[in-house]
Every structure is written in C-alpha cells, then in structure tokens.
Design a protein around this motif. Structure first.
Motif, PDB file in Angstrom:
ATOM      1  N   PHE A   1      31.807  -2.216  30.298  1.00  0.00           N
ATOM      2  CA  PHE A   1      32.622  -2.575  31.584  1.00  0.00           C
ATOM      3  C   PHE A   1      31.610  -2.556  32.466  1.00  0.00           C
ATOM      4  O   PHE A   1      31.825  -3.382  33.600  1.00  0.00           O
ATOM      5  CB  PHE A   1      33.986  -1.684  31.626  1.00  0.00           C
ATOM      6  CG  PHE A   1      34.568  -2.142  33.009  1.00  0.00           C
ATOM      7  CD1 PHE A   1      35.189  -3.273  32.990  1.00  0.00           C
ATOM      8  CD2 PHE A   1      34.479  -1.239  34.141  1.00  0.00           C
ATOM      9  CE1 PHE A   1      35.786  -3.409  34.383  1.00  0.00           C
ATOM     10  CE2 PHE A   1      35.077  -1.549  35.327  1.00  0.00           C
ATOM     11  CZ  PHE A   1      35.793  -2.828  35.318  1.00  0.00           C
ATOM     12  N   VAL A   2      30.755  -1.273  32.647  1.00  0.00           N
ATOM     13  CA  VAL A   2      29.839  -1.108  33.636  1.00  0.00           C
ATOM     14  C   VAL A   2      28.885  -2.445  33.900  1.00  0.00           C
ATOM     15  O   VAL A   2      28.536  -2.798  35.056  1.00  0.00           O
ATOM     16  CB  VAL A   2      29.131   0.030  33.516  1.00  0.00           C
ATOM     17  CG1 VAL A   2      28.174  -0.041  32.366  1.00  0.00           C
ATOM     18  CG2 VAL A   2      28.296   0.391  34.715  1.00  0.00           C
ATOM     19  N   LYS A   3      28.492  -2.927  32.835  1.00  0.00           N
ATOM     20  CA  LYS A   3      27.500  -4.198  32.752  1.00  0.00           C
ATOM     21  C   LYS A   3      28.243  -5.255  33.268  1.00  0.00           C
ATOM     22  O   LYS A   3      27.810  -6.140  33.984  1.00  0.00           O
ATOM     23  CB  LYS A   3      27.033  -4.304  31.481  1.00  0.00           C
ATOM     24  CG  LYS A   3      25.872  -3.421  31.079  1.00  0.00           C
ATOM     25  CD  LYS A   3      25.362  -3.727  29.560  1.00  0.00           C
ATOM     26  CE  LYS A   3      24.092  -2.418  29.327  1.00  0.00           C
ATOM     27  NZ  LYS A   3      23.463  -2.958  28.230  1.00  0.00           N
ATOM     28  N   VAL A   4      29.582  -5.398  32.773  1.00  0.00           N
ATOM     29  CA  VAL A   4      30.487  -6.669  33.431  1.00  0.00           C
ATOM     30  C   VAL A   4      30.556  -6.442  34.947  1.00  0.00           C
ATOM     31  O   VAL A   4      30.457  -7.608  35.638  1.00  0.00           O
ATOM     32  CB  VAL A   4      31.743  -6.573  32.630  1.00  0.00           C
ATOM     33  CG1 VAL A   4      32.657  -7.585  33.155  1.00  0.00           C
ATOM     34  CG2 VAL A   4      31.597  -6.859  31.279  1.00  0.00           C
ATOM     35  N   GLN A   5      30.995  -5.382  35.354  1.00  0.00           N
ATOM     36  CA  GLN A   5      31.441  -5.147  36.684  1.00  0.00           C
ATOM     37  C   GLN A   5      29.993  -5.392  37.681  1.00  0.00           C
ATOM     38  O   GLN A   5      30.037  -5.847  38.616  1.00  0.00           O
ATOM     39  CB  GLN A   5      31.929  -3.703  36.861  1.00  0.00           C
ATOM     40  CG  GLN A   5      32.432  -3.355  38.092  1.00  0.00           C
ATOM     41  CD  GLN A   5      32.828  -1.874  38.453  1.00  0.00           C
ATOM     42  OE1 GLN A   5      32.104  -1.106  38.015  1.00  0.00           O
ATOM     43  NE2 GLN A   5      34.049  -1.654  38.960  1.00  0.00           N
ATOM     44  N   LYS A   6      29.040  -4.881  37.142  1.00  0.00           N
ATOM     45  CA  LYS A   6      27.676  -4.920  37.803  1.00  0.00           C
ATOM     46  C   LYS A   6      27.228  -6.260  38.034  1.00  0.00           C
ATOM     47  O   LYS A   6      26.870  -6.929  39.045  1.00  0.00           O
ATOM     48  CB  LYS A   6      26.630  -4.199  37.387  1.00  0.00           C
ATOM     49  CG  LYS A   6      25.398  -4.248  38.107  1.00  0.00           C
ATOM     50  CD  LYS A   6      24.379  -2.996  37.475  1.00  0.00           C
ATOM     51  CE  LYS A   6      23.268  -2.612  38.437  1.00  0.00           C
ATOM     52  NZ  LYS A   6      22.032  -1.979  38.164  1.00  0.00           N
ATOM     53  N   THR A   7      27.291  -7.137  36.924  1.00  0.00           N
ATOM     54  CA  THR A   7      26.841  -8.556  37.007  1.00  0.00           C
ATOM     55  C   THR A   7      28.026  -9.390  37.899  1.00  0.00           C
ATOM     56  O   THR A   7      27.557  -9.998  38.745  1.00  0.00           O
ATOM     57  CB  THR A   7      27.072  -9.073  35.470  1.00  0.00           C
ATOM     58  OG1 THR A   7      26.223  -8.335  34.659  1.00  0.00           O
ATOM     59  CG2 THR A   7      26.627 -10.655  35.648  1.00  0.00           C
ATOM     60  N   GLN A   8      29.481  -8.845  38.006  1.00  0.00           N
ATOM     61  CA  GLN A   8      30.285  -9.483  38.668  1.00  0.00           C
ATOM     62  C   GLN A   8      30.143  -9.188  40.356  1.00  0.00           C
ATOM     63  O   GLN A   8      30.405  -9.991  40.958  1.00  0.00           O
ATOM     64  CB  GLN A   8      31.626  -9.060  38.172  1.00  0.00           C
ATOM     65  CG  GLN A   8      32.839 -10.155  38.467  1.00  0.00           C
ATOM     66  CD  GLN A   8      34.033  -9.631  37.728  1.00  0.00           C
ATOM     67  OE1 GLN A   8      34.246  -8.488  37.492  1.00  0.00           O
ATOM     68  NE2 GLN A   8      34.764 -10.639  37.276  1.00  0.00           N
ATOM     69  N   SER A   9      29.434  -8.069  40.261  1.00  0.00           N
ATOM     70  CA  SER A   9      29.208  -7.923  41.543  1.00  0.00           C
ATOM     71  C   SER A   9      28.142  -8.849  42.479  1.00  0.00           C
ATOM     72  O   SER A   9      28.043  -8.694  43.775  1.00  0.00           O
ATOM     73  CB  SER A   9      28.780  -6.172  42.024  1.00  0.00           C
ATOM     74  OG  SER A   9      27.488  -6.175  41.460  1.00  0.00           O
TER      75      SER A   9
ATOM     76  N   GLN B   1      22.097  -9.761  34.864  1.00  0.00           N
ATOM     77  CA  GLN B   1      22.193  -9.393  36.127  1.00  0.00           C
ATOM     78  C   GLN B   1      21.050  -9.904  36.962  1.00  0.00           C
ATOM     79  O   GLN B   1      21.154  -9.992  38.183  1.00  0.00           O
ATOM     80  CB  GLN B   1      21.930  -7.811  36.061  1.00  0.00           C
ATOM     81  CG  GLN B   1      23.081  -7.116  35.351  1.00  0.00           C
ATOM     82  CD  GLN B   1      22.819  -5.476  35.306  1.00  0.00           C
ATOM     83  OE1 GLN B   1      22.307  -4.912  36.128  1.00  0.00           O
ATOM     84  NE2 GLN B   1      23.212  -4.860  34.144  1.00  0.00           N
TER      85      GLN B   1
END
Length: 400
Positions: A105-113, A82
């Motif tokens: 998934f929350v970590k994947v989504q946050k990094t992707q954001s 992140q």
C-alpha cells in the motif's frame, strides 16, 4: 536499433537541473572492509529515491504536445511508477499506472501522491503490463516501458557520465540487471568514455534473465526475492541487444548476499539501499578475489525498501554474525533453573533479549523443560564463550 554516446550526452543535457546530480564518492570504510577501492553512485538521493527518474524524464521531455495531451501509461509496482508519475505531474502530463494486486500500500499511496491514476489489476507484472498496454492502445496514449524502451535506457545511461566525471580512475562498474535498461545505457556510456573499463552485471539467482538469454538456455525463474526491483523473467529485446556485446561478465548472487549488502550499506556506509540497490556491493562481498585492489564503481540504484523488511534484514545479519544467538537448553523444570542460566550468561557479559519456556515438547522428559534464550553478544567468539559456560553446567545445549 542503435544508440550512440551522443544520444546519452544529449539526454544528460536534456534532464539537467530536473533530476539530482547524485554524488559518486569514495568510501574509505567499505574499501577497507572489501580490500578494494569502492566508489558509490548514490542514486538513492533522487527525489523518488531511485535512478528510474532519469529514463522516465528523458522519455517525457521528447513527447509532442499532442502525445502529452493524450497521456502516458505504464505498468510497475515500484520505482518506475514513482519516477514516471512524479515527472509527469511536474510537466502536466496525465499518467496512468497499472500495479499488480498485492503491491504494498505504501508504494501505491506514494505513486498516487504524484497525481497518477492508479489501476490495481493483474496478479503479476506481466499481467499488469498487458493490461496497461491494452488501456494505452484503447485511449491512444503513450506507453512508457520501464526498460525495453530506447529513450528510457538512454536516460539511464546519463548516470555513468556523472560517475566517470567524479571518478575517472574507475576500473570496473557493477550494474544491477533486471530488464536490462540500466546496464544497456550504462555500458554504452562507459565504453565510449573509457573503452577498457569493465562493465559487469549482477543478477538475482531467482531471476537470471540476462544470463539465460545470453546462454540461450532455459533457466527456471521465480521466487520471493528481496531484490524485487530486478525480478524480471525476461530481459528486454532492445536492452539485451544493445548491452550484450558490451557487458564483460554477469555475476549471479543469492538472497543472503543481497541481505549482507543491504546491512553493509546501513551499518558501514550509514545509507539505505533496497535489494537491487545493494547488488553491486553484494557481488563484491561474494566474490572479493575478482575485485581486490581495483577501483570499483557501485550503482546504488535505489533506496525504496519497506522499513519492516529493513529491520528484519538487519536483525538477520546480527544472527548471521553471531551477535544475536539463541541457546536452546534442556534442563529440569524446577525453581531457579532459569535464574541459573541467566547468571551464567550475565557472568560472561551476554545480554538476554528474549526467553521462551516450553514444557510440551514430546522429546523432553515430563519433568524437564526446554529453554530458548536469545542473547545479544559481541561477536562469534563471545557467543562461543557463553555456550561453553552454559555447557559447563552439565545441561544439554544447542546453539542457533
């Protein structure tokens, strides 16, 4: 390879204004509960809620225009991902992050954001790291290691400059150890500013990689630790060689210690710490005799904890403190039995949270039943008073 205090000072100037200058404040409540003088460096107040931004940004700001255009690569399932993705996006640098299969998934989504290209490959961090380095080589990018990188660990050391500006009276600084990047940078800065200060590392019992390397002996590694941010099987060569001569001691703590630290930050300090972030406080609570009366600096290095896990930790702490108790009662399977138990508990001021009624346990008589009654109590003494009142009814009781 050498790193000087001047390198860390230069990094502090370089990243100034781009990361949060987090406070290092005295905690009167934690000091009273631990009989020490506790100072907290709250890196959970960074934009990505962790200190990793410092090292990642220091690395990115020193890339050439050509290197920036080729992009950066990294492997991480958490805070490094992140921090790198966030600042790469700010600087217009393409970033590819390889994350292990099973990363929440929350970590994947946050990094992707933050605009990073996310690749989900590898069963473990080590496998993901190998994949990331291979892709980096193939595409001619720059690999940004989370801890075994000179520029990264120099950036991490900047937080200690701030700590000792805010709390020059510190006698000891407790530093979580995973791959060793943070403690390497922290120790170099601390010893340069105040040579007599103690720098003590804290490791998870499941992953004592720094201790294993220091003792030159194989120690089993692995397990589902709550301190996943420092769950590293092998400390970095660069970080270890720089840190080892400067680290005064390393403490190893268990999972229950991390849980107590997380709960103490939430209940006493009213702030959120992830497992690794609670390591310093957990060590003080585990070994209070080592720190009594000293000015102790804690690095709350991150606050990225899954909310369901946090809720579980807080509930488990209630159980540990006997504020949430399950009374198992073997009684008659007849009308009014449960009402009798409820009346006894109510008369003692207990609050029933849950009831399980089991007739099919084979070691219970066919005409009997087993009752599991979960009760909210005031403290261990109150829990004992309720248990004695239940025993006075004449029925068999077990308290969990």
């Amino acid at each position: 390879m050498t790193v000087t205090f001047q390198d860390i000072e230069a990094a502090a100037e370089r990243i100034k204004g781009h990361v949060v200058r987090t406070p290092c404040t005295f905690s009167q409540r934690l000091s009273a509960s631990t009989r020490t003088k506790v100072w907290i460096k709250s890196e959970n107040q960074q934009y990505t809620s962790a200190f990793k931004e410092r090292g990642a940004l220091n690395k990115l700001l020193q890339l050439s225009d050509d290197e920036r255009s080729r992009g950066v690569f990294a492997a991480s399932a958490g805070n490094h991902a992140q921090g790198l993705a966030y600042h790469a996006q700010r600087l217009g640098i393409p970033a590819t992050i390889v994350m292990p299969v099973g990363t929440p998934f929350v970590k994947v989504q946050k990094t992707q954001s933050f605009g990073a290209n996310i690749v989900i490959e590898g069963a473990t961090y080590d496998e993901s790291s190998a994949i990331a380095q291979k892709q980096c080589t193939e595409k001619g990018g720059v690999y940004v290691h989370p801890f075994n990188d000179r520029d990264v660990l120099i950036g991490q050391g900047t937080l200690v400059i701030e700590m000792l500006e805010d709390a020059p009276e510190l006698d000891v600084i407790l530093v979580p150890i995973g791959g060793g990047g943070l403690i390497a940078g922290a120790a170099i800065a601390a010893k340069a500013i105040k040579p007599w200060i103690k720098v003590i590392g804290v490791e998870a019992a499941m992953f004592p990689s720094f201790t294993a390397r220091r003792r030159n002996m194989p120690i089993p590694m692995g397990g589902a630790t709550i301190a996943e941010g420092i769950a590293v099987r092998e400390v970095g060569d660069i970080s270890f060689n720089l840190a080892n001569p400067l680290v005064d001691d390393v403490l190893i703590i268990d999972e229950a210690d991390f849980e107590r630290g997380i709960a103490a930050y939430a209940n006493i300090e009213k702030t959120i710490a992830e497992g690794a972030g609670a390591a310093g406080l957990a060590a003080v609570m585990r070994f209070p005799e080592k720190f009594e009366g000293l000015n102790v600096g804690l690095i709350l290095c991150g606050g990225n904890i899954d909310l369901r896990l946090l809720a579980s930790v807080l509930q488990r702490e209630l159980v540990r403190e006997k504020r949430l108790v399950t009374y198992r009662i073997l009684g008659d399977d007849r009308p009014g039995m449960l009402s009798l138990m409820a009346d006894v508990i109510s008369s003692k001021g207990g609050n029933i949270v849950d009831v399980a009624h089991n007739r099919l346990v084979l070691d219970v008589p066919a005409k009997g039943a087993e009752f599991d009654i979960m009760v909210e109590t005031q403290d261990a003494r109150h829990a004992f008073e309720i248990s004695e009142a239940l025993r006075s009814t004449g029925y068999a009781l077990r308290m969990d």
